[in-house]
Design a protein around this motif. Structure first.
Motif, PDB file in Angstrom:
ATOM      1  N   GLU A   1       0.819  -1.206   0.000  1.00 13.15           N
ATOM      2  CA  GLU A   1       0.000   0.000   0.000  1.00 13.15           C
ATOM      3  C   GLU A   1       0.855   1.259   0.000  1.00 13.15           C
ATOM      4  O   GLU A   1       2.073   1.214   0.219  1.00 13.15           O
ATOM      5  N   SER A   2       0.167   2.366  -0.256  1.00 10.29           N
ATOM      6  CA  SER A   2       0.852   3.652  -0.392  1.00 10.29           C
ATOM      7  C   SER A   2       1.725   3.953   0.836  1.00 10.29           C
ATOM      8  O   SER A   2       1.296   3.747   1.971  1.00 10.29           O
ATOM      9  N   GLY A   3       2.928   4.387   0.606  1.00  8.49           N
ATOM     10  CA  GLY A   3       3.808   4.802   1.695  1.00  8.49           C
ATOM     11  C   GLY A   3       4.665   3.683   2.256  1.00  8.49           C
ATOM     12  O   GLY A   3       5.442   3.901   3.189  1.00  8.49           O
ATOM     13  N   CYS A   4       4.578   2.452   1.694  1.00  8.92           N
ATOM     14  CA  CYS A   4       5.342   1.349   2.289  1.00  8.92           C
ATOM     15  C   CYS A   4       6.817   1.392   1.865  1.00  8.92           C
ATOM     16  O   CYS A   4       7.635   0.650   2.400  1.00  8.92           O
ATOM     17  N   GLY A   5       7.165   2.221   0.883  1.00 11.11           N
ATOM     18  CA  GLY A   5       8.582   2.391   0.540  1.00 11.11           C
ATOM     19  C   GLY A   5       8.978   1.896  -0.838  1.00 11.11           C
ATOM     20  O   GLY A   5      10.177   1.801  -1.139  1.00 11.11           O
ATOM     21  N   LYS A   6       8.013   1.624  -1.692  1.00 15.50           N
ATOM     22  CA  LYS A   6       8.334   1.056  -3.018  1.00 15.50           C
ATOM     23  C   LYS A   6       9.207   2.012  -3.836  1.00 15.50           C
ATOM     24  O   LYS A   6      10.263   1.640  -4.338  1.00 15.50           O
ATOM     25  N   THR A   7       8.731   3.255  -3.956  1.00 17.76           N
ATOM     26  CA  THR A   7       9.490   4.234  -4.742  1.00 17.76           C
ATOM     27  C   THR A   7      10.858   4.501  -4.108  1.00 17.76           C
ATOM     28  O   THR A   7      11.853   4.683  -4.806  1.00 17.76           O
ATOM     29  N   THR A   8      10.903   4.477  -2.782  1.00 19.69           N
ATOM     30  CA  THR A   8      12.173   4.717  -2.097  1.00 19.69           C
ATOM     31  C   THR A   8      13.204   3.650  -2.473  1.00 19.69           C
ATOM     32  O   THR A   8      14.384   3.960  -2.673  1.00 19.69           O
ATOM     33  N   VAL A   9      12.760   2.393  -2.588  1.00 17.89           N
ATOM     34  CA  VAL A   9      13.685   1.316  -2.985  1.00 17.89           C
ATOM     35  C   VAL A   9      14.255   1.626  -4.375  1.00 17.89           C
ATOM     36  O   VAL A   9      15.473   1.578  -4.592  1.00 17.89           O
TER      37      VAL A   9
HETATM   38  N1  LIG Z   1      11.973  12.851   0.207  1.00 17.94           N
HETATM   39  C1  LIG Z   1      11.389  12.355   1.296  1.00 17.94           C
HETATM   40  N2  LIG Z   1      11.605  12.896   2.521  1.00 17.94           N
HETATM   41  C2  LIG Z   1      11.026  12.387   3.634  1.00 17.94           C
HETATM   42  N3  LIG Z   1      10.205  11.308   3.634  1.00 17.94           N
HETATM   43  C3  LIG Z   1       9.949  10.735   2.445  1.00 17.94           C
HETATM   44  C4  LIG Z   1      10.515  11.216   1.209  1.00 17.94           C
HETATM   45  N4  LIG Z   1      10.076  10.425   0.194  1.00 17.94           N
HETATM   46  C5  LIG Z   1       9.278   9.505   0.765  1.00 17.94           C
HETATM   47  N5  LIG Z   1       9.199   9.679   2.106  1.00 17.94           N
HETATM   48  C6  LIG Z   1       8.437   8.857   3.066  1.00 17.94           C
HETATM   49  O1  LIG Z   1       8.915   7.527   2.949  1.00 17.94           O
HETATM   50  C7  LIG Z   1       7.829   6.593   3.000  1.00 17.94           C
HETATM   51  C8  LIG Z   1       7.850   5.742   1.758  1.00 17.94           C
HETATM   52  O2  LIG Z   1       7.500   6.553   0.624  1.00 17.94           O
HETATM   53  P1  LIG Z   1       7.492   5.973  -0.851  1.00 17.94           P
HETATM   54  O3  LIG Z   1       7.228   7.114  -1.773  1.00 17.94           O
HETATM   55  O4  LIG Z   1       8.713   5.176  -1.073  1.00 17.94           O
HETATM   56  O5  LIG Z   1       6.228   5.006  -0.797  1.00 17.94           O
HETATM   57  P2  LIG Z   1       5.486   4.210  -1.957  1.00 17.94           P
HETATM   58  O6  LIG Z   1       5.351   2.810  -1.481  1.00 17.94           O
HETATM   59  O7  LIG Z   1       6.164   4.444  -3.249  1.00 17.94           O
HETATM   60  O8  LIG Z   1       4.035   4.898  -1.949  1.00 17.94           O
HETATM   61  P3  LIG Z   1       3.024   5.182  -3.181  1.00 17.94           P
HETATM   62  O9  LIG Z   1       2.325   3.867  -3.465  1.00 17.94           O
HETATM   63  O10 LIG Z   1       2.068   6.191  -2.614  1.00 17.94           O
HETATM   64  O11 LIG Z   1       3.807   5.697  -4.345  1.00 17.94           O
HETATM   65  C9  LIG Z   1       6.560   7.440   3.152  1.00 17.94           C
HETATM   66  O12 LIG Z   1       6.202   7.463   4.508  1.00 17.94           O
HETATM   67  C10 LIG Z   1       6.971   8.804   2.684  1.00 17.94           C
HETATM   68  O13 LIG Z   1       6.241   9.794   3.360  1.00 17.94           O
END
Ligand SMILES: Nc1ncnc2c1ncn2[C@@H]1O[C@H](COP(=O)(O)OP(=O)(O)OP(=O)(O)O)[C@@H](O)[C@H]1O
Ligand SMILES: [Mg+2]
Length: 329
Positions: free
Chosen positions: A42-50
């Motif tokens: 789900e949204s915010g779990c860290g996918k894009t961060t990886v």
């Molecule tokens: N540049 C940033 N600075 C601080 N926190 C961040 C930053 N980018 C992401 N986060 C936090 O890191 C966590 C993971 O975010 P990420 O964007 O990786 O999630 P995601 O799984 O890709 O979500 P989505 O499905 O909404 O795209 C979230 O809690 C987000 O708020």
């Protein structure tokens, strides 16, 4: 053979007040040559961060540790001369909301040509010729390359983004929610295109999405992410029919199914704060099958089948519920 091998990956973001927010926690991920892996959660779990950590796109204030091995090179070693070259030629990324990433005042073919010139793969004229071939490959008339991005529909822009991602002949295509902003017809066309491209070009695909049907359609395997960790991975059909982690099961049950009369079951609660210290399983407060041990002890890594991994104290709990059996015919 693994084409991309991520191990022990950690990412901390720095909050404005200086606190460290632990967004990705000791994550392992392997992508085999030619494999199609869906990274879901789900949204915010860290996918894009990886993905951003793999591609060195996290903000400079973030801290990254671990290993990202591509073609024998650790991309996280800062002075590795090959790292930059590998990142954009061997691995290619289609960004989340990529359709808006085009420069509005540059012709589409020139934008597709640019990475080839920047990486010294072709001279500018040959790069434009190749850009037109790539447009054709993704189903756009080569002559349309003379147009500007605003003259393309959303679906055409997404195709053009794929053409750009293929410009340097990558081995791995990473796509972050490539179909989320598209209507279902165009979404289906893009998925068919990704399917064809990955077969024809022998590309390994790392597809990030929160849309499980998209993963089922396109991928052989899925890795389910929760609160910065991969909690289950394996062949997509196994995850669907016999999920080991209750989060995997609840994620599938929360997915609309047009053939089922059962209402979707949303997952109550929300993911834990990023800076939370963890004692037990991060999912325990939301889990319908949690026991006391889930709250107090870190979950063990279990193998629910060959080629499968899960991190759970009670793998398979809740799978036999009658409502679920009826739901997944
Ligand atoms: N540049 C940033 N600075 C601080 N926190 C961040 C930053 N980018 C992401 N986060 C936090 O890191 C966590 C993971 O975010 P990420 O964007 O990786 O999630 P995601 O799984 O890709 O979500 P989505 O499905 O909404 O795209 C979230 O809690 C987000 O708020
Ligand atoms: Mg994202």
């Amino acid at each position: 053979m693994a084409v991309l091998d991520v191990s022990g990956l950690n990412v901390w973001y720095q909050a404005p007040d200086g606190r460290q927010m632990h967004a990705v926690r000791d994550l392992d991920l392997t992508l085999e040559a030619g494999q199609r892996l869906g990274l879901v959660g789900e949204s915010g779990c860290g996918k894009t961060t990886v993905l951003n950590a793999v591609m060195a796109l996290v903000p400079p204030t973030a801290t990254v540790s671990g290993r990202v091995i591509f073609d024998g090179v650790d991309l996280l070693v800062p002075d590795e001369i090959n790292a930059r070259k590998h990142r954009w030629t061997g691995l290619s990324l289609v960004f989340q909301s990529a359709m808006n990433a085009f420069n509005p005042v540059v012709r589409v073919e020139d934008q597709i040509a640019e990475p080839m010139v920047v990486h010294g793969l072709r001279d500018p004229r040959a790069a434009v010729r190749r850009a037109r071939e790539l447009l054709e490959l993704v189903g756009i008339a080569p002559s349309a390359g003379r147009r500007y991005p605003h003259e393309f529909s959303g679906g055409m822009r997404q195709r053009a983004m794929l053409a750009m991602a293929l410009a340097c002949d990558p081995q791995v295509l990473i796509a972050d929610e490539p179909t989320t902003a598209l209507d279902t017809m165009v979404q289906a066309q893009i998925l068919t295109l990704l399917d064809r491209l990955s077969s024809e070009l022998g590309l390994a695909l790392l597809l990030v999405t929160h849309d499980l049907p998209v993963v089922s359609q396109l991928c052989d395997r899925a890795a389910v992410m929760y609160a910065g960790r991969i909690v289950e991975s394996g062949p997509i059909a196994d995850l669907y029919h016999s999920p080991a982690h209750p989060y995997t099961r609840m994620l599938f049950d929360a997915t609309p199914d047009v053939l089922s009369e059962h209402a979707v079951a949303s997952i109550p609660g929300s993911p834990p704060p990023l800076n939370e210290e963890r004692t037990g399983c991060a999912f325990a407060p939301r889990c319908d099958s949690a026991a006391e041990v889930c709250r107090t002890e870190p979950p063990p890594l279990v193998r629910p089948g060959s080629d499968r991994l899960a991190e759970c104290h009670r793998p398979g709990a809740g799978v036999d519920r009658p409502a679920r059996k009826a739901h997944h015919v």
